[in-house]
Design a protein around this motif. Structure first.
Motif, PDB file in Angstrom:
ATOM      1  N   GLU A   1       1.579   4.651  -8.860  1.00 53.68           N
ATOM      2  CA  GLU A   1       2.531   3.810  -8.129  1.00 53.68           C
ATOM      3  C   GLU A   1       2.521   2.435  -8.775  1.00 53.68           C
ATOM      4  OE1 GLU A   1       4.520   4.532  -5.466  1.00 53.68           O
ATOM      5  OE2 GLU A   1       3.818   6.602  -5.410  1.00 53.68           O
ATOM      6  N   MET A   2       3.651   1.763  -8.727  1.00 52.48           N
ATOM      7  CA  MET A   2       3.755   0.392  -9.240  1.00 52.48           C
ATOM      8  C   MET A   2       4.400  -0.481  -8.183  1.00 52.48           C
ATOM      9  SD  MET A   2       2.648   0.126 -12.452  1.00 52.48           S
ATOM     10  CE  MET A   2       3.231  -1.518 -12.800  1.00 52.48           C
ATOM     11  N   LEU A   3       3.933  -1.712  -8.094  1.00 55.71           N
ATOM     12  CA  LEU A   3       4.562  -2.714  -7.245  1.00 55.71           C
ATOM     13  C   LEU A   3       5.067  -3.830  -8.140  1.00 55.71           C
ATOM     14  CD1 LEU A   3       2.084  -3.195  -4.267  1.00 55.71           C
ATOM     15  CD2 LEU A   3       4.233  -1.936  -4.281  1.00 55.71           C
ATOM     16  N   ASP A   4       6.333  -4.142  -8.016  1.00 52.08           N
ATOM     17  CA  ASP A   4       6.917  -5.282  -8.701  1.00 52.08           C
ATOM     18  C   ASP A   4       6.685  -6.467  -7.793  1.00 52.08           C
ATOM     19  OD1 ASP A   4       8.534  -7.297  -9.633  1.00 52.08           O
ATOM     20  OD2 ASP A   4      10.306  -6.050  -9.844  1.00 52.08           O
ATOM     21  N   GLY A   5       5.839  -7.386  -8.222  1.00 50.79           N
ATOM     22  CA  GLY A   5       5.482  -8.507  -7.378  1.00 50.79           C
ATOM     23  C   GLY A   5       6.667  -9.308  -6.885  1.00 50.79           C
ATOM     24  N   GLY A   6       7.546  -9.683  -7.775  1.00 58.28           N
ATOM     25  CA  GLY A   6       8.667 -10.513  -7.372  1.00 58.28           C
ATOM     26  C   GLY A   6       8.189 -11.850  -6.825  1.00 58.28           C
ATOM     27  N   PRO A   7       9.042 -12.824  -6.791  1.00 58.42           N
ATOM     28  CA  PRO A   7       8.627 -14.154  -6.371  1.00 58.42           C
ATOM     29  C   PRO A   7       8.180 -14.227  -4.908  1.00 58.42           C
ATOM     30  CG  PRO A   7      10.952 -14.128  -7.012  1.00 58.42           C
ATOM     31  CD  PRO A   7      10.405 -12.764  -7.242  1.00 58.42           C
ATOM     32  N   ALA A   8       8.645 -13.323  -4.053  1.00 65.80           N
ATOM     33  CA  ALA A   8       8.310 -13.393  -2.630  1.00 65.80           C
ATOM     34  C   ALA A   8       7.139 -12.494  -2.239  1.00 65.80           C
ATOM     35  CB  ALA A   8       9.530 -13.016  -1.800  1.00 65.80           C
ATOM     36  N   ALA A   9       6.686 -11.645  -3.138  1.00 66.31           N
ATOM     37  CA  ALA A   9       5.621 -10.695  -2.803  1.00 66.31           C
ATOM     38  C   ALA A   9       4.279 -11.407  -2.669  1.00 66.31           C
ATOM     39  CB  ALA A   9       5.524  -9.606  -3.867  1.00 66.31           C
ATOM     40  N   ASP A  10       3.416 -10.811  -1.892  1.00 72.08           N
ATOM     41  CA  ASP A  10       2.086 -11.379  -1.665  1.00 72.08           C
ATOM     42  C   ASP A  10       1.089 -10.754  -2.645  1.00 72.08           C
ATOM     43  OD1 ASP A  10       0.063 -12.861  -0.515  1.00 72.08           O
ATOM     44  OD2 ASP A  10      -0.345 -11.361   1.025  1.00 72.08           O
ATOM     45  N   LEU A  11       1.340 -10.916  -3.932  1.00 73.43           N
ATOM     46  CA  LEU A  11       0.455 -10.394  -4.971  1.00 73.43           C
ATOM     47  C   LEU A  11      -0.046 -11.561  -5.803  1.00 73.43           C
ATOM     48  CD1 LEU A  11       2.507  -7.378  -6.389  1.00 73.43           C
ATOM     49  CD2 LEU A  11       0.616  -7.280  -4.789  1.00 73.43           C
ATOM     50  N   GLU A  12      -1.277 -11.441  -6.281  1.00 73.86           N
ATOM     51  CA  GLU A  12      -1.798 -12.475  -7.177  1.00 73.86           C
ATOM     52  C   GLU A  12      -1.177 -12.351  -8.560  1.00 73.86           C
ATOM     53  OE1 GLU A  12      -6.029 -12.633  -7.307  1.00 73.86           O
ATOM     54  OE2 GLU A  12      -6.200 -12.470  -5.144  1.00 73.86           O
ATOM     55  N   ALA A  13      -0.962 -11.126  -9.020  1.00 74.80           N
ATOM     56  CA  ALA A  13      -0.393 -10.880 -10.340  1.00 74.80           C
ATOM     57  C   ALA A  13       1.102 -10.599 -10.201  1.00 74.80           C
ATOM     58  CB  ALA A  13      -1.090  -9.679 -10.990  1.00 74.80           C
TER      59      ALA A  13
END
Length: 149
Positions: free
Chosen positions: A33-45
């Motif tokens: 699975e992949m998550l595209d962080g995007g500017p609003a996502a709560d990801l560090e990377a």
């Protein structure tokens, strides 16, 4: 296309290559699975992904000590494992591979195989940082590019 989408698109085939190698080695993996962080996502990377393990195999190996064991990759620190340990006074356990952002798939599958033997001794507790958010995106994309062919 922004940095987030570019990195996600470049990383997806790399994770798929690692998954294919792990399957070929008979490791109990089931998908990616992949998550595209995007500017609003709560990801560090900017982006992160993971290889899903057969949790039945994990339960067979570790019993109730581990609820979920997952192998993650992110665009800042590379590969790590997370073990969700219900009732543990220490909480979840994180162990980092520490072999750069794009280690060869065979190194990653060795990391996974070692984790299945003893996740508490796999890798390091120290999280490495190989780059900063929004820096060196073209360089990382270039290193991931050979896996997109």
């Amino acid at each position: 296309m922004g940095d987030y989408e570019v990195l996600t698109a470049a990383a997806r085939p790399y994770l798929s290559t690692v998954l294919a190698r792990a399957l070929g080695e008979g490791l109990p993996v089931t998908g990616t699975e992949m998550l595209d962080g995007g500017p609003a996502a709560d990801l560090e990377a900017e982006t992160e992904g993971w290889i899903e393990l057969d949790q039945e195999a994990v339960a067979h190996r570790y019993g109730a000590k581990v609820f979920d064991l997952t192998v993650y990759w992110d665009a800042l620190s590379g590969w790590h494992i997370q073990a969700e340990r219900p009732g543990s006074p220490d909480g979840d356990l994180y162990r980092w591979m520490g072999a750069g952002l794009v280690p060869a798939p065979e190194r990653v599958t060795t990391f996974i195989a070692t984790m299945l033997v003893d996740y508490t001794m796999t890798g390091s507790e120290e999280r490495p940082f190989y780059r900063r958010v929004r820096q060196e995106v073209p360089s990382l994309t270039q290193r991931l590019r050979p896996y997109g062919s």
